[in-house]
Design a protein around this motif. Structure first.
Motif, PDB file in Angstrom:
ATOM      1  N   THR A 271      11.567  16.640  -8.423  1.00 22.31           N
ATOM      2  CA  THR A 271      11.181  16.002  -7.164  1.00 22.31           C
ATOM      3  C   THR A 271      12.253  15.028  -6.682  1.00 22.31           C
ATOM      4  OG1 THR A 271       8.883  16.146  -7.897  1.00 22.31           O
ATOM      5  CG2 THR A 271       9.323  14.767  -5.993  1.00 22.31           C
ATOM      6  N   THR A 272      12.895  14.329  -7.628  1.00 22.77           N
ATOM      7  CA  THR A 272      13.958  13.394  -7.261  1.00 22.77           C
ATOM      8  C   THR A 272      15.159  14.138  -6.689  1.00 22.77           C
ATOM      9  OG1 THR A 272      13.266  11.832  -8.987  1.00 22.77           O
ATOM     10  CG2 THR A 272      15.495  11.597  -8.135  1.00 22.77           C
ATOM     11  N   ILE A 273      15.562  15.230  -7.353  1.00 22.04           N
ATOM     12  CA  ILE A 273      16.690  16.026  -6.845  1.00 22.04           C
ATOM     13  C   ILE A 273      16.336  16.649  -5.505  1.00 22.04           C
ATOM     14  CG2 ILE A 273      18.171  18.022  -7.310  1.00 22.04           C
ATOM     15  CD1 ILE A 273      17.804  17.419 -10.298  1.00 22.04           C
ATOM     16  N   GLY A 274      15.095  17.117  -5.386  1.00 24.01           N
ATOM     17  CA  GLY A 274      14.659  17.668  -4.103  1.00 24.01           C
ATOM     18  C   GLY A 274      14.733  16.638  -2.987  1.00 24.01           C
ATOM     19  N   GLY A 275      14.363  15.401  -3.280  1.00 27.33           N
ATOM     20  CA  GLY A 275      14.474  14.338  -2.289  1.00 27.33           C
ATOM     21  C   GLY A 275      15.924  14.052  -1.923  1.00 27.33           C
ATOM     22  N   PHE A 276      16.819  14.106  -2.920  1.00 25.00           N
ATOM     23  CA  PHE A 276      18.247  13.900  -2.654  1.00 25.00           C
ATOM     24  C   PHE A 276      18.755  14.944  -1.648  1.00 25.00           C
ATOM     25  CE2 PHE A 276      22.711  14.747  -3.376  1.00 25.00           C
ATOM     26  CZ  PHE A 276      23.275  13.479  -3.455  1.00 25.00           C
ATOM     27  N   LEU A 277      18.391  16.203  -1.860  1.00 27.27           N
ATOM     28  CA  LEU A 277      18.855  17.261  -0.961  1.00 27.27           C
ATOM     29  C   LEU A 277      18.289  17.080   0.444  1.00 27.27           C
ATOM     30  CD1 LEU A 277      18.631  20.375  -3.328  1.00 27.27           C
ATOM     31  CD2 LEU A 277      20.646  19.023  -2.715  1.00 27.27           C
ATOM     32  N   ALA A 278      17.016  16.666   0.536  1.00 25.87           N
ATOM     33  CA  ALA A 278      16.432  16.422   1.855  1.00 25.87           C
ATOM     34  C   ALA A 278      17.140  15.273   2.569  1.00 25.87           C
ATOM     35  CB  ALA A 278      14.934  16.122   1.719  1.00 25.87           C
ATOM     36  N   GLY A 279      17.521  14.245   1.818  1.00 27.80           N
ATOM     37  CA  GLY A 279      18.271  13.142   2.413  1.00 27.80           C
ATOM     38  C   GLY A 279      19.613  13.585   2.957  1.00 27.80           C
ATOM     39  N   VAL A 280      20.300  14.464   2.224  1.00 29.13           N
ATOM     40  CA  VAL A 280      21.580  15.000   2.705  1.00 29.13           C
ATOM     41  C   VAL A 280      21.367  15.801   3.987  1.00 29.13           C
ATOM     42  CG1 VAL A 280      23.454  16.608   2.157  1.00 29.13           C
ATOM     43  CG2 VAL A 280      22.639  15.014   0.421  1.00 29.13           C
ATOM     44  N   GLY A 281      20.270  16.578   4.032  1.00 27.54           N
ATOM     45  CA  GLY A 281      19.954  17.297   5.267  1.00 27.54           C
ATOM     46  C   GLY A 281      19.759  16.359   6.443  1.00 27.54           C
ATOM     47  N   GLY A 282      19.153  15.207   6.199  1.00 31.60           N
ATOM     48  CA  GLY A 282      18.987  14.221   7.259  1.00 31.60           C
ATOM     49  C   GLY A 282      20.316  13.659   7.734  1.00 31.60           C
ATOM     50  N   ALA A 283      21.251  13.447   6.794  1.00 29.56           N
ATOM     51  CA  ALA A 283      22.571  12.945   7.176  1.00 29.56           C
ATOM     52  C   ALA A 283      23.291  13.918   8.096  1.00 29.56           C
ATOM     53  CB  ALA A 283      23.404  12.679   5.921  1.00 29.56           C
ATOM     54  N   PHE A 284      23.093  15.222   7.874  1.00 28.78           N
ATOM     55  CA  PHE A 284      23.709  16.216   8.758  1.00 28.78           C
ATOM     56  C   PHE A 284      23.200  16.051  10.183  1.00 28.78           C
ATOM     57  CE2 PHE A 284      23.870  20.251  10.947  1.00 28.78           C
ATOM     58  CZ  PHE A 284      25.134  20.735  10.645  1.00 28.78           C
ATOM     59  N   LEU A 285      21.896  15.791  10.329  1.00 29.66           N
ATOM     60  CA  LEU A 285      21.326  15.625  11.666  1.00 29.66           C
ATOM     61  C   LEU A 285      21.956  14.460  12.417  1.00 29.66           C
ATOM     62  CD1 LEU A 285      17.493  16.165  11.085  1.00 29.66           C
ATOM     63  CD2 LEU A 285      19.026  17.638  12.388  1.00 29.66           C
ATOM     64  N   SER A 286      22.094  13.334  11.747  1.00 31.36           N
ATOM     65  CA  SER A 286      22.559  12.138  12.453  1.00 31.36           C
ATOM     66  C   SER A 286      24.073  12.050  12.540  1.00 31.36           C
ATOM     67  CB  SER A 286      22.006  10.877  11.783  1.00 31.36           C
ATOM     68  OG  SER A 286      22.427  10.790  10.437  1.00 31.36           O
ATOM     69  N   LEU A 287      24.787  12.706  11.627  1.00 32.49           N
ATOM     70  CA  LEU A 287      26.246  12.546  11.579  1.00 32.49           C
ATOM     71  C   LEU A 287      27.019  13.772  12.057  1.00 32.49           C
ATOM     72  CD1 LEU A 287      26.610  10.649   8.179  1.00 32.49           C
ATOM     73  CD2 LEU A 287      26.684   9.709  10.496  1.00 32.49           C
ATOM     74  N   TYR A 288      26.303  14.865  12.359  1.00 39.55           N
ATOM     75  CA  TYR A 288      27.032  16.041  12.858  1.00 39.55           C
ATOM     76  C   TYR A 288      26.316  16.704  14.036  1.00 39.55           C
ATOM     77  CZ  TYR A 288      29.784  20.277  12.999  1.00 39.55           C
ATOM     78  OH  TYR A 288      30.611  21.297  13.413  1.00 39.55           O
TER      79      TYR A 288
END
Length: 307
Positions: free
Chosen positions: A197-214
């Protein structure tokens, strides 16, 4: 402009849009796939995605480095995943209810802490000009690939291979299919699910960074548009297969790119209807997945939706 030329432009625009729009879907769905493979559902990934987007944008603005923003977003997502994992290991706690609570908490906290970053411009993630060999400007645009998309593809391949060929993959699958079997083998079910669940949350956070930074490349309160929740449907559609998650993410991305692609050739009638294509697709997938013969085919046996 003739019909063939218009059709080519629409296809190239959909290709470019599919790659851009699919990347957040890909990271969130891979994170949820890993989480559900361990026997737990995390419906809070929508909140994790939004909070990751805000954290990544704020970190990039403060440090001047978009890649540090991606790391910060992943860490923020991991914290949310860890909180979800810890709460869900407590007795008589429903993981679906916890996920909904964390989704509301994550989005609310992101909106509250992110207000100072709505106007400032943070540095954007770079892209790789893989279409530089062509003289076609539409093809060059379509092949402007962000490195995170390639990382997501590599991650999907790695997860698919790991689930089948590594001890780690075997432990995760065993925990998701039969907790008593994992306990009999001496593995801590709570620890495996907490880490997944922790690793899954990490990946979801990276997906969010793509939205705001690209793409779309800014921070606002309506940034996600429900992509975190749609990614959960995507995992069901992909039958908990990381490679199928990649293909399904591209399909969702192409659906999301349909409206802008048609607008690029002057088709404006029904524009908002075409923009709703990802939501219609999600609804159709959920309806199709209710078949009693195949609804939960491939689902880990320990998921709460299978009991």
């Amino acid at each position: 402009m003739n019909g063939d030329s218009q059709f080519s432009i629409v296809l190239l625009a959909m290709l470019a849009g599919a790659i851009r729009v699919s990347t957040p879907f890909l990271f969130v769905s891979l994170g949820e796939c890993l989480t559900e493979k361990s026997g737990r559902i995390n419906l809070g990934l929508e909140g994790t995605l939004v909070f990751g987007a805000m954290t990544g944008y704020a970190a990039a603005y403060q440090t001047g480095s978009p890649w540090l923003g991606v790391v910060a977003a992943g860490i923020a997502g991991a914290v949310f995943g860890a909180v979800h994992g810890y709460i869900c290991k407590l007795p008589k706690v429903n993981d679906i209810a916890v996920g909904i609570a964390l989704m509301l908490f994550g989005t609310g906290l992101a909106f509250f802490l992110g207000k100072p970053y709505i106007q400032p411009q943070a540095p954007r993630l770079p892209s790789l000009p893989l279409g530089a060999w062509s003289d076609n400007p539409q093809l060059q645009t379509a092949l402007q690939i962000n490195p995170l998309f390639l990382v997501g593809l590599a991650l999907a391949l790695l997860m698919w291979w790991a689930f089948r060929n590594t001890r780690f993959g075997l432990i995760v699958r065993m925990t998701g299919d039969s907790a008593p079997a994992a306990l009999a083998m001496g593995y801590s079910v709570d620890l495996v699910r907490f880490l997944a669940t922790t690793i899954g949350g990490f990946l979801a956070g990276v997906g969010g960074a793509f939205l705001s930074l690209y793409y779309p490349g800014s921070w606002s309160e309506g940034l996600s548009s429900g992509q975190g929740l749609m990614a959960v449907a995507l995992v069901i559609f992909a039958r908990w297969n990381p490679l199928a998650c990649f293909g399904a993410a591209l399909l969702f991305g192409a659906a999301g790119a349909l409206g802008p692609a048609l607008q690029s050739v002057g088709v404006t009638a029904g524009y908002y209807f075409f923009n709703a294509a990802p939501y219609v697709l999600t609804l159709l997938i959920m309806i199709a997945s209710t078949s009693p013969k195949r609804a939960l085919k491939g689902a880990p046996g320990e998921l709460s939706i299978t009991k």
